[in-house]
Design a protein around this motif. Structure first.
Motif, PDB file in Angstrom:
ATOM      1  N   PHE A   9       6.147 -31.694   8.781  1.00 24.49           N
ATOM      2  CA  PHE A   9       5.435 -32.394   7.720  1.00 24.49           C
ATOM      3  C   PHE A   9       5.028 -33.805   8.134  1.00 24.49           C
ATOM      4  O   PHE A   9       3.863 -34.187   8.016  1.00 24.49           O
ATOM      5  CB  PHE A   9       6.307 -32.424   6.458  1.00 24.49           C
ATOM      6  CG  PHE A   9       5.594 -32.885   5.221  1.00 24.49           C
ATOM      7  CD1 PHE A   9       4.900 -31.977   4.428  1.00 24.49           C
ATOM      8  CD2 PHE A   9       5.613 -34.212   4.836  1.00 24.49           C
ATOM      9  CE1 PHE A   9       4.245 -32.389   3.280  1.00 24.49           C
ATOM     10  CE2 PHE A   9       4.959 -34.640   3.692  1.00 24.49           C
ATOM     11  CZ  PHE A   9       4.281 -33.724   2.914  1.00 24.49           C
TER      12      PHE A   9
ATOM     13  N   ASP B 292       5.369 -28.478   3.121  1.00 27.70           N
ATOM     14  CA  ASP B 292       6.394 -28.363   4.153  1.00 27.70           C
ATOM     15  C   ASP B 292       6.527 -26.900   4.568  1.00 27.70           C
ATOM     16  O   ASP B 292       6.342 -25.996   3.744  1.00 27.70           O
ATOM     17  CB  ASP B 292       7.724 -28.873   3.589  1.00 27.70           C
ATOM     18  CG  ASP B 292       8.529 -29.676   4.571  1.00 27.70           C
ATOM     19  OD1 ASP B 292       8.200 -29.661   5.772  1.00 27.70           O
ATOM     20  OD2 ASP B 292       9.501 -30.320   4.141  1.00 27.70           O
TER      21      ASP B 292
ATOM     22  N   CYS C   1       5.599 -31.983  -0.614  1.00 25.42           N
ATOM     23  CA  CYS C   1       4.192 -31.645  -0.827  1.00 25.42           C
ATOM     24  C   CYS C   1       3.431 -32.957  -0.979  1.00 25.42           C
ATOM     25  O   CYS C   1       3.977 -33.938  -1.478  1.00 25.42           O
ATOM     26  CB  CYS C   1       4.004 -30.842  -2.110  1.00 25.42           C
ATOM     27  SG  CYS C   1       5.081 -29.418  -2.268  1.00 25.42           S
TER      28      CYS C   1
ATOM     29  N   ARG D  54       0.044 -25.419   5.431  1.00 26.87           N
ATOM     30  CA  ARG D  54       1.496 -25.454   5.612  1.00 26.87           C
ATOM     31  C   ARG D  54       1.768 -26.117   6.952  1.00 26.87           C
ATOM     32  O   ARG D  54       1.233 -25.713   7.971  1.00 26.87           O
ATOM     33  CB  ARG D  54       2.063 -24.041   5.592  1.00 26.87           C
ATOM     34  CG  ARG D  54       3.561 -24.018   5.623  1.00 26.87           C
ATOM     35  CD  ARG D  54       4.157 -22.631   5.712  1.00 26.87           C
ATOM     36  NE  ARG D  54       3.272 -21.605   5.271  1.00 26.87           N
ATOM     37  CZ  ARG D  54       3.613 -20.607   4.458  1.00 26.87           C
ATOM     38  NH1 ARG D  54       4.805 -20.499   4.012  1.00 26.87           N
ATOM     39  NH2 ARG D  54       2.744 -19.687   4.126  1.00 26.87           N
TER      40      ARG D  54
END
Length: 165
Positions: free
Chosen positions: A21, A64, A49, A17
């Motif tokens: 991102f 994310d 993702c 995670r």
């Protein structure tokens, strides 16, 4: 003790995670040489993702930060203070991600130049063979990735396995 038959074909991916991102994608691409091969959005998954190719058929699945992934922990509270690298490493079930390299020192330095934080500088670790004799050296180093994940770099000869004899 006997061994069970292998019911899998090896590691496919590990999931992470990312607090940021885009920054995490850049880090894995620029510092570690991964590349994005597939990006998606999915029902029930908040944010982006992606699969990043790590080489040898193994991938990093990146989520994310607000994502509560299937089979994983709930999404973190964005208002909660972020724990330190050391606290996350001490309490995570996943101890580290290990990347094999031909030059631990160069991989370690390159990761630091691209935003990783030092954990353990490159060093040698004696390798014990199957019969207890020291038959080479393992060189390794550790860094903290952008999201506090522990990344190991390892340089070692191939291990002999009983299966390969």
């Amino acid at each position: 003790m006997g061994t069970s038959p292998r019911t899998h074909r090896g590691f496919d991916h590990f999931a992470l995670r990312a607090a940021d991102f885009d920054a995490t994608v850049r880090f894995y691409e620029q510092a570690l040489g991964f590349h994005v091969v597939y990006e998606w959005n999915s029902p029930g998954v908040v944010g982006r993702c992606a699969f990043l190719d790590a080489g040898n058929g193994v991938y990093l699945e990146l989520f994310d930060a607000p994502t509560a992934v299937p089979g994983g922990p709930a999404a973190p509270d964005p208002e909660a203070p972020r724990s330190s690298d050391e606290e996350r490493a001490a309490h995570s079930a996943l101890l580290h991600i290990c990347l094999r390299t031909d030059d631990v020192d160069a991989a370690y330095d390159h990761a630091l130049e691209n935003g990783a934080r030092p954990m353990q500088a490159p060093a040698h670790l004696p390798q014990k063979g199957l019969h207890g004799h020291v038959d080479g050296k393992i060189r390794l180093a550790f860094v903290y990735g952008l999201d506090g994940e522990v990344i190991e770099f390892i340089q070692r000869p191939d291990f002999e396995s009983e299966e390969g004899k």
